[in-house]
Design a protein around this motif. Sequence first.
Motif, PDB file in Angstrom:
ATOM      1  N   ARG A 152       0.800 -41.257  18.020  1.00 22.33           N
ATOM      2  CA  ARG A 152      -0.519 -40.994  17.436  1.00 22.33           C
ATOM      3  C   ARG A 152      -1.547 -40.603  18.482  1.00 22.33           C
ATOM      4  N   PHE A 153      -1.339 -40.976  19.726  1.00 19.27           N
ATOM      5  CA  PHE A 153      -2.277 -40.574  20.761  1.00 19.27           C
ATOM      6  C   PHE A 153      -2.120 -39.092  21.116  1.00 19.27           C
ATOM      7  N   ILE A 154      -1.035 -38.481  20.696  1.00 19.66           N
ATOM      8  CA  ILE A 154      -0.913 -37.022  20.760  1.00 19.66           C
ATOM      9  C   ILE A 154      -1.577 -36.407  19.532  1.00 19.66           C
ATOM     10  N   GLY A 155      -1.250 -36.912  18.339  1.00 17.31           N
ATOM     11  CA  GLY A 155      -1.840 -36.374  17.127  1.00 17.31           C
ATOM     12  C   GLY A 155      -1.214 -36.964  15.882  1.00 17.31           C
ATOM     13  N   LEU A 156      -1.733 -36.562  14.729  1.00 15.41           N
ATOM     14  CA  LEU A 156      -1.273 -37.063  13.439  1.00 15.41           C
ATOM     15  C   LEU A 156      -0.089 -36.243  12.927  1.00 15.41           C
ATOM     16  N   THR A 157       0.699 -36.876  12.070  1.00 18.40           N
ATOM     17  CA  THR A 157       1.779 -36.168  11.383  1.00 18.40           C
ATOM     18  C   THR A 157       1.890 -36.698   9.953  1.00 18.40           C
ATOM     19  N   GLY A 158       2.536 -35.915   9.083  1.00  8.33           N
ATOM     20  CA  GLY A 158       2.855 -36.360   7.729  1.00  8.33           C
ATOM     21  C   GLY A 158       1.645 -36.845   6.952  1.00  8.33           C
ATOM     22  N   GLU A 159       1.804 -37.978   6.283  1.00 11.06           N
ATOM     23  CA  GLU A 159       0.759 -38.519   5.420  1.00 11.06           C
ATOM     24  C   GLU A 159      -0.515 -38.882   6.184  1.00 11.06           C
ATOM     25  N   GLU A 160      -0.405 -39.073   7.485  1.00  6.16           N
ATOM     26  CA  GLU A 160      -1.601 -39.385   8.281  1.00  6.16           C
ATOM     27  C   GLU A 160      -2.638 -38.265   8.172  1.00  6.16           C
ATOM     28  N   LEU A 161      -2.187 -37.048   7.870  1.00  9.29           N
ATOM     29  CA  LEU A 161      -3.091 -35.911   7.773  1.00  9.29           C
ATOM     30  C   LEU A 161      -3.981 -35.964   6.538  1.00  9.29           C
ATOM     31  N   SER A 162      -3.711 -36.890   5.642  1.00  6.49           N
ATOM     32  CA  SER A 162      -4.574 -37.032   4.468  1.00  6.49           C
ATOM     33  C   SER A 162      -5.930 -37.610   4.845  1.00  6.49           C
ATOM     34  N   GLY A 197     -12.757 -32.244  28.935  1.00  5.30           N
ATOM     35  CA  GLY A 197     -13.856 -32.154  27.976  1.00  5.30           C
ATOM     36  C   GLY A 197     -14.117 -33.413  27.187  1.00  5.30           C
ATOM     37  N   THR A 198     -13.090 -33.954  26.562  1.00  4.36           N
ATOM     38  CA  THR A 198     -13.157 -35.183  25.760  1.00  4.36           C
ATOM     39  C   THR A 198     -11.782 -35.852  25.816  1.00  4.36           C
ATOM     40  N   TYR A 199     -11.653 -36.952  25.094  1.00  6.42           N
ATOM     41  CA  TYR A 199     -10.359 -37.617  24.843  1.00  6.42           C
ATOM     42  C   TYR A 199      -9.749 -38.270  26.084  1.00  6.42           C
ATOM     43  N   GLU A 200     -10.590 -38.652  27.034  1.00  7.16           N
ATOM     44  CA  GLU A 200     -10.077 -39.359  28.196  1.00  7.16           C
ATOM     45  C   GLU A 200      -9.492 -40.714  27.810  1.00  7.16           C
ATOM     46  N   ASP A 201     -10.074 -41.369  26.785  1.00 12.59           N
ATOM     47  CA  ASP A 201      -9.541 -42.649  26.312  1.00 12.59           C
ATOM     48  C   ASP A 201      -8.142 -42.478  25.733  1.00 12.59           C
ATOM     49  N   GLY A 202      -7.988 -41.457  24.898  1.00 18.59           N
ATOM     50  CA  GLY A 202      -6.697 -41.229  24.262  1.00 18.59           C
ATOM     51  C   GLY A 202      -5.600 -40.962  25.272  1.00 18.59           C
ATOM     52  N   MET A 203      -5.898 -40.209  26.323  1.00 20.27           N
ATOM     53  CA  MET A 203      -4.898 -39.912  27.340  1.00 20.27           C
ATOM     54  C   MET A 203      -4.540 -41.160  28.146  1.00 20.27           C
ATOM     55  N   THR A 264       8.789 -35.087  17.061  1.00 18.05           N
ATOM     56  CA  THR A 264       7.593 -35.575  16.365  1.00 18.05           C
ATOM     57  C   THR A 264       6.357 -35.470  17.253  1.00 18.05           C
ATOM     58  N   PHE A 265       6.545 -35.583  18.565  1.00 19.70           N
ATOM     59  CA  PHE A 265       5.421 -35.456  19.491  1.00 19.70           C
ATOM     60  C   PHE A 265       4.963 -33.998  19.568  1.00 19.70           C
ATOM     61  N   ASN A 266       5.917 -33.067  19.542  1.00 20.33           N
ATOM     62  CA  ASN A 266       5.547 -31.650  19.520  1.00 20.33           C
ATOM     63  C   ASN A 266       4.818 -31.295  18.228  1.00 20.33           C
ATOM     64  N   ARG A 267       5.300 -31.838  17.116  1.00 16.09           N
ATOM     65  CA  ARG A 267       4.645 -31.611  15.833  1.00 16.09           C
ATOM     66  C   ARG A 267       3.215 -32.154  15.870  1.00 16.09           C
ATOM     67  N   ALA A 268       3.060 -33.343  16.448  1.00 17.07           N
ATOM     68  CA  ALA A 268       1.729 -33.955  16.546  1.00 17.07           C
ATOM     69  C   ALA A 268       0.794 -33.108  17.403  1.00 17.07           C
TER      70      ALA A 268
END
Length: 351
Positions: A152-162, A197-203, A264-268
């Motif tokens: 999830r720190f890469i991105g959302l997938t599936g139902e999370e996109l709702s 630019g942003t997202y230093e926390d997520g990384m 799944t990480f590439n998809r995210a």
Amino acid sequence: MSTPLISIIVPVYNAEKYLQKCMNSLINQTYRNLEIICINNGSTDKSSNILKEYENKDKRIKVIETVNEGVSIARNKGIELIKGDYTMFVDSDDWIDLDTCEIALNKIKDENADIVMWSYVREFENKSLKKHIFDERQIIFEGESLKNIHRRFIGLTGEELSNVENADALCPVWGKLYKSSLIMDHNIQFIDIRKIGTYEDGMFNLHLFNYADKAVYIDQYFYHYRKNNNSSVTSKYNENLYRNWNNLYGIMNDYIKHEQLDYTFNRALFNRISIGILGLGLNILGCDCNFIKKIKMIKEIISSKQYRKAVKNLKIDYFPIHWKFFYFCAKHNLSLGLYLLLLCIKKIINR
């Protein structure tokens, strides 16, 4: 048995208006064995004087004066100084409940976890809104469930996109208590925000969660995040944001390859790049140029190879109808349609 020490890192930059509320919430914690490391990041207001007053009256506080190199560098300087068994981050314009450290420490010890997470309250000028991270009252993440958090720190997938608006709700470092050894043993640091630019926390969390064996979520709202619209992507134009985010995506892609993570990480990552069109578009609206130039800038983004590929792979089945329409325009290179939708979105945000 020795009493565990918690290190709290507080980056400070021109926070005189809010700093006392933040510091009072730390020095008055029900759990007392703390070290509070304040990195004064080149403040030009009275923040330095306020910090010195607190340092003089509470020996647990250490103030470090530095030039302004951004929040990432400030936090990294704090990490170099930690002596605690556990580490927390608190931003200088925010505050935490007085029992945060006590409850979080008890939980991380009871569950023998590497990380404890909790929800937070978004504090606007005239209202407070709770931000829920997970649905259950307590969740333990191990094995496959922890891998999903890592992804999830890469991105959302599936139902999370709702719920696209929750894309980065999990990413802040200030909603967590970490075992310090997890940070120190793997030399985990913040990437310079001036580069991405942003997202230093997520990384930071992306790298850290890769080494965790167990994380626990507490369904309580310990953290109070002061929502300042002046610091958002939509508040003013950043001419470097497009390049910064391309750097961010490149770093994420290299990380996925280096760690040999699954599809799944590439998809995210594709999904994050696609969702990023919204942030880039809102940023463009802040540009001091005419609407024809803005439409041209939007078109350049959605016509680029990286964004074309990402949007092509974006599955919009779970999107609410308004997001389906937005990404329909992106898929079909309808820059004028995107521009008009972005104007509507910005108007709603600024209500």
